[in-house]
Design a protein around this motif. Structure first.
Motif, short mmCIF file in Angstrom:
data_model
loop_
_atom_site.label_atom_id
_atom_site.label_comp_id
_atom_site.label_asym_id
_atom_site.label_seq_id
_atom_site.Cartn_x
_atom_site.Cartn_y
_atom_site.Cartn_z
N VAL A 539 34.00 26.20 39.04
CA VAL A 539 34.57 27.51 38.75
C VAL A 539 35.82 27.71 39.60
O VAL A 539 35.80 27.50 40.82
CB VAL A 539 33.56 28.63 39.04
N GLN A 540 36.90 28.07 38.94
CA GLN A 540 38.15 28.34 39.68
C GLN A 540 38.06 29.75 40.26
O GLN A 540 38.18 30.74 39.55
CB GLN A 540 39.35 28.20 38.74
N GLU A 541 37.84 29.82 41.55
CA GLU A 541 37.60 31.09 42.21
C GLU A 541 38.85 31.98 42.24
O GLU A 541 39.98 31.51 42.17
CB GLU A 541 37.09 30.84 43.63
N ASN A 542 38.57 33.29 42.34
CA ASN A 542 39.64 34.30 42.45
C ASN A 542 40.67 34.18 41.33
O ASN A 542 41.88 34.23 41.55
CB ASN A 542 40.35 34.18 43.81
N SER A 543 40.15 33.99 40.14
CA SER A 543 41.02 33.82 38.97
C SER A 543 40.38 34.51 37.77
O SER A 543 39.29 35.08 37.87
CB SER A 543 41.26 32.34 38.68
N THR A 544 41.09 34.44 36.66
CA THR A 544 40.62 35.11 35.45
C THR A 544 40.60 34.13 34.28
O THR A 544 41.62 33.50 33.98
CB THR A 544 41.53 36.31 35.09
N TYR A 545 39.44 34.01 33.67
CA TYR A 545 39.30 33.23 32.45
C TYR A 545 39.61 34.14 31.26
O TYR A 545 39.54 35.37 31.37
CB TYR A 545 37.88 32.67 32.32
N LYS A 546 39.94 33.53 30.14
CA LYS A 546 40.26 34.32 28.95
C LYS A 546 39.31 33.94 27.82
O LYS A 546 39.16 32.76 27.48
CB LYS A 546 41.70 34.08 28.51
N MET A 563 28.44 38.30 30.49
CA MET A 563 28.41 36.93 30.98
C MET A 563 27.31 36.78 32.03
O MET A 563 27.33 37.46 33.07
CB MET A 563 29.76 36.55 31.59
N ASN A 564 26.33 35.93 31.70
CA ASN A 564 25.24 35.57 32.61
C ASN A 564 24.32 36.73 32.97
O ASN A 564 23.49 36.61 33.85
CB ASN A 564 25.78 34.92 33.89
N LYS A 605 32.15 36.10 37.48
CA LYS A 605 31.10 36.23 36.47
C LYS A 605 30.47 34.87 36.11
O LYS A 605 29.41 34.82 35.49
CB LYS A 605 31.67 36.86 35.19
N PHE A 606 31.14 33.77 36.51
CA PHE A 606 30.65 32.44 36.18
C PHE A 606 29.93 31.82 37.38
O PHE A 606 30.12 32.23 38.53
CB PHE A 606 31.82 31.52 35.79
N VAL A 607 29.14 30.79 37.07
CA VAL A 607 28.51 29.98 38.11
C VAL A 607 28.77 28.51 37.78
O VAL A 607 28.99 28.15 36.62
CB VAL A 607 26.99 30.23 38.21
N ASP A 610 25.04 25.84 34.65
CA ASP A 610 24.70 26.49 33.37
C ASP A 610 25.13 27.95 33.33
O ASP A 610 24.83 28.73 34.26
CB ASP A 610 23.18 26.40 33.13
N ASN A 611 25.83 28.32 32.26
CA ASN A 611 26.28 29.69 32.02
C ASN A 611 25.84 30.13 30.62
O ASN A 611 25.66 29.30 29.72
CB ASN A 611 27.80 29.80 32.12
N THR A 612 25.72 31.45 30.46
CA THR A 612 25.38 31.99 29.15
C THR A 612 26.26 33.19 28.85
O THR A 612 26.35 34.14 29.65
CB THR A 612 23.90 32.43 29.08
N LEU A 613 26.92 33.14 27.70
CA LEU A 613 27.69 34.27 27.19
C LEU A 613 26.81 35.02 26.19
O LEU A 613 26.26 34.41 25.27
CB LEU A 613 28.97 33.79 26.50
N PHE A 614 26.66 36.33 26.39
CA PHE A 614 25.84 37.15 25.51
C PHE A 614 26.75 37.99 24.61
O PHE A 614 27.64 38.71 25.11
CB PHE A 614 24.92 38.08 26.32
N LEU A 615 26.52 37.90 23.30
CA LEU A 615 27.27 38.69 22.31
C LEU A 615 26.28 39.59 21.59
O LEU A 615 25.41 39.12 20.85
CB LEU A 615 27.97 37.78 21.30
N THR A 616 26.41 40.89 21.80
CA THR A 616 25.47 41.86 21.21
C THR A 616 26.16 42.66 20.13
O THR A 616 27.22 43.26 20.37
CB THR A 616 24.92 42.81 22.28
N GLN A 617 25.56 42.68 18.95
CA GLN A 617 25.99 43.62 17.89
C GLN A 617 25.04 44.79 18.01
O GLN A 617 23.87 44.70 17.66
CB GLN A 617 25.91 42.97 16.51
N ALA A 618 25.57 45.92 18.50
CA ALA A 618 24.70 46.99 18.99
C ALA A 618 24.44 48.10 17.98
O ALA A 618 23.58 48.96 18.21
CB ALA A 618 25.32 47.61 20.25
N MET A 619 25.15 48.13 16.86
CA MET A 619 25.02 49.24 15.91
C MET A 619 23.93 48.98 14.88
O MET A 619 23.82 47.87 14.34
CB MET A 619 26.35 49.48 15.20
#
Length: 645
Positions: A539-546, A563-564, A605-607, A610-619
């Motif tokens: 993980v590239q610390e102190n940075s921002t992923y897109k 994220m996670n 937000k990353f480790v 293993d990482n997991t991205l959660f995508l919720t369709q909430a409606m």
């Protein structure tokens, strides 16, 4: 004395007849309803059991300005004045107009309408176009839809053709009614339980299964096998239709009904509704479109050759555009038009330092607006083309005016818009030379899912429930057009939601085409959360992923990204809010309006591992039809090289 093939016009008290020795067209006067089409010895191809106003007509849907949604007052446009515009042996053009004034407020749409019909010598068919006008001092209003409708004889026209691989014998209209048909999740979709003909039993009939993108919607219609003739709607240009090349519209459907759609909110929702403000003047010419008739030549007995002939005629009409014969000064002839050419290149430094040709890019002129606004634009005219393999493009026959130059390219996300307005004048030939699109990109790709093509067609589309099929789409590449596919998600994932593992899962098999709700009871649904699992060695610390999320459609949906961490509000890193009224899930469209979201994800937000991205369709407010379709998802590393942006 004129010969038999000359065009003749007979004006009677309550109707007019245009004929050229091949086709005879009867239109009510002054209403402007097409009551009869005679051809090849057949007295009337239209359904003569219908009332005069219910055979061939222009109609629209309108509402007061500020009214939400896509519905309103339906108006069958009824002329109040008749005029012969042109009459000679080569051509007849007639006009049916209705004027608006304040005494008609709340009764009809606040516009003047001029419906024109043209018949030409030696031409097997007729043309129709309309001029709509709203004056600045008139009330503001919405216009969700306008079109031409033809209702053919149900006892003669049973075979419908929309494309080479989308044609079939169709059920009868009575198969949808009473005990013969059972309405399904919405009125347009009907299960045929006791059809007149046994071969249709168990099929679903739904007009939306035959929708088509504008770029492919140039000819469609019907064949009568017992009369050995065809009746076709040919639309030679997209310039007067709303929403660009990939806007979807209705075509033909059970009736037998044939449509020429000009403005509609289908697959887009309220964003596509044309809204004319107070103090705003507006005028637009719709058409001409060509109603083409053909019959089997003596040397063949194959009725399907009528479809091939109709396609050939369509090519002739497209090559003849813009027509030189319409008489209205509002219709721009070729000498009142200009052209533009150039070359589109793509710069994506994560892939190459070189400029890449925008192979097959869609490039178009549309009225000025925000980037991407062309896909919901309906007041003005649009002019689109497809670039060649090297990115070169030419757009001819553009009406005078100011435009944005827009583009999008399969393989890259986002929309391109040229930085300057393009002014088209009569006879101009503008060369913009090399123009460069820099698609959104911050850093190298960590992983990606799908193809950035504004469609969900590449993802997993399940087989339909055997109880709800359209036989045409069994084994068909457009398998997404089957009814009820949204229900298959609950069957495949009855308790746990979709989990996609980068490097292991295959989006063609493991990524369900639509992120929908899960059915938990007769009328109860729950939100769903999909997971994308992936590894990060470092993980590239102190940075921002897109995170780039491109949606192919949305319908009363809210996409939440975490994220996670799952579920908690504190863990939420992005939400779209409630978006979309495309209704694509119900209408088998595989895409509606394109939306792109660029989400910043802090490195904390990353480790590593293993990482997991959660995508919720909430409606869940509209149950089965809350949801969205993804076009493409990509995670990018932070940018270390300032040249990669």
């Amino acid at each position: 004395m004129s010969d038999q093939s000359s065009v003749h016009l007979d004006v009677k008290d309550n109707h007019v007849v245009m004929k050229n020795g091949i086709v005879e067209l009867t239109i009510s006067k002054p209403d402007g309803f097409v009551t009869g089409i005679s051809y090849h010895g057949v007295n009337n191809l239209l359904e003569s059991h219908n009332e005069d106003y219910d055979r061939g007509y222009w109609d629209l849907v309108w509402s007061e300005y500020g009214t939400p949604g896509t519905t309103g007052n339906s108006e069958r446009i009824k002329g109040t004045s008749f005029e012969v515009v042109v009459e000679n042996e080569e051509l007849v053009e007639i006009s049916f107009t209705r004027k608006w004034d304040s005494s008609l407020q709340d009764h009809i749409a606040p516009i003047n309408v001029d419906k024109r019909f043209i018949m030409r010598k030696d031409v097997t068919g007729f043309y129709s176009y309309g001029i709509f006008e709203h004056l600045a001092e008139w009330p503001a209003f919405n216009l969700p839809q306008t079109r031409i409708v033809y209702k053919l004889r149900k006892d003669k026209f049973r075979y419908m053709a929309v494309a080479d691989n989308r044609q079939r014998k169709m059920p009868l209209p009575e198969d949808r009614l009473g005990k013969r048909g059972r309405p399904l999740a919405y009125p347009e979709a009907v299960l045929l339980v006791h059809p007149v003909e046994e071969e249709f039993k168990g099929e679903v009939d739904d007009k939306y299964e035959y929708s088509c993108e504008n770029r492919d919607l140039k000819v469609h219609g019907w064949i009568s096998h017992n009369l050995d003739l065809g009746c076709w709607q040919i639309i030679p240009s997209n310039e007067f239709r709303s929403g660009g090349l990939v806007k979807q519209n209705l075509t033909s459907h059970v009736g037998p009904i044939s449509l020429a759609m000009f403005i509609s909110a289908h697959y887009a929702g309220e964003d596509m509704v044309m809204k004319v403000k107070a103090g705003e003047s507006w005028k637009k010419v719709f058409g001409p479109v060509f109603t083409y008739l053909n019959c089997l030549p003596d040397q063949t007995s194959d009725p399907l050759s009528l479809w091939q002939d109709a396609k050939n005629q369509m090519l002739i009409e497209v090559q003849s555009w813009p027509y030189g014969f319409p008489a209205s000064e509002d219709y721009a002839l070729s000498d009142k038009r200009g052209c533009i050419n150039g070359r589109l290149l793509v710069q994506d430094k994560s892939l190459s330092d070189e400029l890449l040709p925008a192979n097959g890019a869609f490039i178009g002129l549309a009225p000025p607006g925000e980037v991407g606004s062309w896909q919901t634009e309906s007041k003005g005219y649009q002019f689109w083309t497809e670039a060649d393999a090297d990115g070169y493009f030419t757009i001819n026959n553009i009406r005078e005016g100011e435009y944005n130059l827009n583009a999008y390219v399969t393989g890259w996300t986002g929309d391109y818009q040229y930085e300057e307005l393009i002014t088209i004048t009569a006879g101009c030939d503008i060369d913009v030379s090399n123009i460069v699109y820099e698609p959104p990109r911050d850093g190298p790709t960590v992983w990606e899912i799908g193809i950035p093509d504004r469609s969900a067609a590449e993802f997993f589309v399940p087989d339909p429930n055997p109880k709800y099929i359209n036989k045409l789409y069994i084994g068909h590449p457009d398998r997404f057009r089957q009814y009820g596919l949204w229900e298959r998600y609950t069957e495949l994932y009855p308790k746990e939601d979709l989990v996609f593992t980068i490097g292991v899962s295959d989006y063609k098999k493991d990524w369900f085409f639509a992120h929908v709700t899960r059915k938990t009871g007769d009328d109860t649904y729950e939100k769903t959360t999909w997971q994308i699992k992936f590894k990060l060695e470092k993980v590239q610390e102190n940075s921002t992923y897109k995170l780039r999320i491109a949606l192919a459609t949305a319908n009363v949906a809210e996409l939440q990204v975490r994220m996670n961490e799952d579920e908690s509000e504190k863990s939420l890193i992005f939400t779209t809010g409630v978006i979309g009224h495309d209704n694509t899930i119900a209408r088998h469209g595989i895409h509606g309006l394109y939306r792109l979201y660029n989400v910043d994800v802090p490195s904390e937000k990353f480790v590593e591992g293993d990482n997991t991205l959660f995508l919720t369709q909430a409606m869940t407010t509209v149950g089965a039809f809350n949801g969205l379709m993804y076009d493409y998802i990509r995670l990018e590393e932070p940018c270390l090289d300032s040249n990669i942006r």
